[in-house]
Enzyme design. Structure first.
Site, PDB file in Angstrom:
ATOM      1  N   TYR A 186      52.968  33.760  -3.226  1.00  0.00           N
ATOM      2  CA  TYR A 186      53.993  34.246  -2.319  1.00  0.00           C
ATOM      3  C   TYR A 186      55.372  34.094  -3.285  1.00  0.00           C
ATOM      4  CZ  TYR A 186      50.031  33.603   0.621  1.00  0.00           C
ATOM      5  OH  TYR A 186      48.806  33.545   0.823  1.00  0.00           O
TER       6      TYR A 186
ATOM      7  N   TYR B  17      45.777  34.233  10.339  1.00  0.00           N
ATOM      8  CA  TYR B  17      45.787  34.379   9.144  1.00  0.00           C
ATOM      9  C   TYR B  17      44.473  34.521   8.511  1.00  0.00           C
ATOM     10  CZ  TYR B  17      46.445  33.925   3.985  1.00  0.00           C
ATOM     11  OH  TYR B  17      46.524  34.093   2.760  1.00  0.00           O
TER      12      TYR B  17
ATOM     13  N   ASP C 221      36.549  33.041  11.449  1.00  0.00           N
ATOM     14  CA  ASP C 221      36.956  32.693  10.269  1.00  0.00           C
ATOM     15  C   ASP C 221      37.320  31.217  10.198  1.00  0.00           C
ATOM     16  OD1 ASP C 221      38.555  32.035   7.915  1.00  0.00           O
ATOM     17  OD2 ASP C 221      39.875  33.654   8.261  1.00  0.00           O
TER      18      ASP C 221
ATOM     19  N   LYS D  21      37.602  27.353   1.185  1.00  0.00           N
ATOM     20  CA  LYS D  21      38.435  26.231   0.977  1.00  0.00           C
ATOM     21  C   LYS D  21      37.595  25.053   0.748  1.00  0.00           C
ATOM     22  CE  LYS D  21      42.905  27.792   2.411  1.00  0.00           C
ATOM     23  NZ  LYS D  21      42.992  28.961   3.457  1.00  0.00           N
TER      24      LYS D  21
HETATM   25  C1  LIG Z   1      43.009  30.564   3.219  1.00  0.00           C
HETATM   26  C2  LIG Z   1      42.471  31.259   4.265  1.00  0.00           C
HETATM   27  C3  LIG Z   1      41.851  32.601   3.820  1.00  0.00           C
HETATM   28  C4  LIG Z   1      42.078  33.133   2.389  1.00  0.00           C
HETATM   29  O1  LIG Z   1      41.130  32.426   1.727  1.00  0.00           O
HETATM   30  P1  LIG Z   1      41.507  32.531   0.080  1.00  0.00           P
HETATM   31  O2  LIG Z   1      40.526  31.702  -0.603  1.00  0.00           O
HETATM   32  O3  LIG Z   1      42.910  32.084  -0.069  1.00  0.00           O
HETATM   33  O4  LIG Z   1      41.357  34.061  -0.456  1.00  0.00           O
HETATM   34  C5  LIG Z   1      41.397  33.158   4.957  1.00  0.00           C
HETATM   35  N1  LIG Z   1      41.089  32.827   6.115  1.00  0.00           N
HETATM   36  C6  LIG Z   1      41.968  31.539   6.387  1.00  0.00           C
HETATM   37  C7  LIG Z   1      41.577  30.963   7.685  1.00  0.00           C
HETATM   38  C8  LIG Z   1      42.419  30.852   5.686  1.00  0.00           C
HETATM   39  O5  LIG Z   1      43.068  29.528   5.937  1.00  0.00           O
END
Ligand SMILES: *Cc1c(COP(=O)(O)O)cnc(C)c1O
Length: 426
Positions: A21, A150, A247, A276
């Site tokens: 960013y 997000y 997600d 993550k």
């Molecule tokens: C960080 C994140 C993403 C994206 O993951 P990247 O490995 O950075 O591409 C998608 N969804 C959520 C909820 C996240 O916290």
């Protein structure tokens, strides 16, 4: 260039290297990290160490330089660091997929390994759209989500991020236009549940799926909501032939106090993304899981395959360390560790509630958030945290922490002090 003088390194960084960013050339001077061990980052300027209050963006749950994870990488490195996944397979990927199926909500059976969270969301969206396309319903190609979310930075994920005030506002008009519900309230409200039901029913004919971050919305605003809304979504999706995607890239692997946030509600989504913390923060890998219903739908289509196959799919090094990280987590009493951090953050952040300019303090699992009434002065807040010996990365009006699960009580207290200092000065 092993011994690049620090000034030169920073100048090259500013001129040539894009940061998350960030503008080009860079405007802020990043801290140079020389090494990391346990919960601490060692700075290259000789100023000492910082406790990492960010777990490197939610990922390093076991801390850095962990002997077990190091050994997993080293062991795999001696066998092979990578082979293509088309037509070949290997034990680290298969064993990881089996673990994910075993520990994820009942009914998720199939695993697609990707190289980042954003790509796992792309795959989730593709699975859902293709499921309906294969069943002869190509008009079901929109996604519904709630505001404040997000889901990553590639194209489809950007389209389901919060459209206002988020990082992707610029792209309105270019992105697929999705259906947005209001942001979920913290507590359960029947009127909001009705709002979700009504939107899903109204758009059912064109909806492939609902996608949400369960229980905790992360980078979209660090907001928490009642798990009961997940059951509302499950019922409404079932009633109207809409798939449900969770997600769990930020929430998975214990962060909220449950192994997956879906477990707070006892709900199985049709598709689930994890990332993550999956590799303990060692290497980049994520995964998209789905039920047999979704996979069967895809298999019945004119094109009966999922046409996706990243070059580094199933990377053995990443898969091996992910397997080791999951075993390390499950091999300890992680709920007690997360609870311990939750208690420490609650105690330590209580004093922030009385600070001028603080709107709200909230803690859930190993997540602590101080929301201000104004945008954070990033530089002042970061400086205050660093002075307290802690690395934090505030954004918008939020100063927050999600420390590694191995963070000791004194270190948790220090992290909380730093959050309070950043709230006072930021
Ligand atoms: C960080 C994140 C993403 C994206 O993951 P990247 O490995 O950075 O591409 C998608 N969804 C959520 C909820 C996240 O916290």
């Amino acid at each position: 260039m092993p011994d690049l003088p620090l000034g030169d390194l920073l100048e090259l960084d500013r001129r040539h290297v894009w940061h998350p960013y960030g503008p080009m050339p860079g405007r802020q001077e990043p801290l140079v990290v020389e090494s990391a061990s346990g919960v601490r980052l060692r700075l290259a300027d000789g100023s000492g160490e910082l406790i990492d209050g960010m777990s490197s963006w939610w990922s390093a749950i076991h801390g850095y330089n962990h002997p077990v994870l190091n050994e997993a990488v080293r062991g795999q490195l001696g066998r092979m660091s990578h082979v293509m996944f088309g037509g070949l397979t290997h034990e680290p990927a298969v064993a990881l997929a089996k673990r994910l199926v075993d520990i994820s909500p009942e009914g998720l059976e199939h695993v697609f390994l990707t190289d980042s969270g954003s790509v796992s969301v792309e795959v989730a969206v593709k699975m859902c759209l293709q499921h309906w396309r294969s069943l002869g319903r190509p008009e079901k190609r929109r996604m519904l989500t709630w505001r404040g979310g997000y889901h990553g930075d590639t194209w489809q994920p950007m389209s389901v991020c919060d459209p206002k005030g988020g990082m992707h506002e610029l792209w309105q008009g270019a992105l697929p236009v999705q259906v947005f519900a209001d942001a979920p309230p913290a507590a359960y409200e029947e009127a909001y549940a009705d709002h979700l039901r009504e939107l899903i029913e109204r758009h059912a004919g064109e909806l492939a799926a609902v996608i949400v971050e369960p229980v905790v919305q992360g980078a979209g605003g660090m907001r928490f909501h009642s798990p009961a809304y997940l059951r509302v979504l499950r019922e409404a999706c079932d009633a109207h032939d809409v798939l449900l995607v969770f997600d769990e890239i930020a929430t998975g692997f214990g962060r909220t106090g449950a192994l997956f946030a879906a477990d707070h509600a006892g709900v199985t989504p049709d598709v689930m993304c994890v990332g993550k913390a999956m590799t303990g923060g060692y290497l980049t890998m994520a995964a998209t899981l789905c039920t047999s219903r979704v996979a069967d739908g895809i298999s019945r289509g004119e094109v009966p395959v999922l046409a996706h196959g990243p070059t580094f799919m199933g990377n053995p090094l990443a898969a091996a360390v992910a397997g080791a990280s999951i075993d390390l987590l499950l091999g300890q009493d992680w709920p007690t560790e997360v609870k311990r951090i939750e208690t420490g953050l609650r105690e330590g952040l209580a004093e922030a509630e009385a600070l001028p300019g603080v709107r709200e303090v909230r803690v859930l699992g190993a997540i602590g958030v101080v929301q201000l009434e104004h945008p954070v002065d990033m530089e002042a807040a970061t400086r205050a945290a660093v002075r307290e010996g802690v690395w934090l990365r505030p954004f918008r009006d939020l100063i927050y922490t999600m420390p590694p699960f191995i963070t000791g009580d004194d270190d948790v207290a220090q992290v909380a002090r730093a959050v309070c200092a950043a709230a006072r000065e930021g």
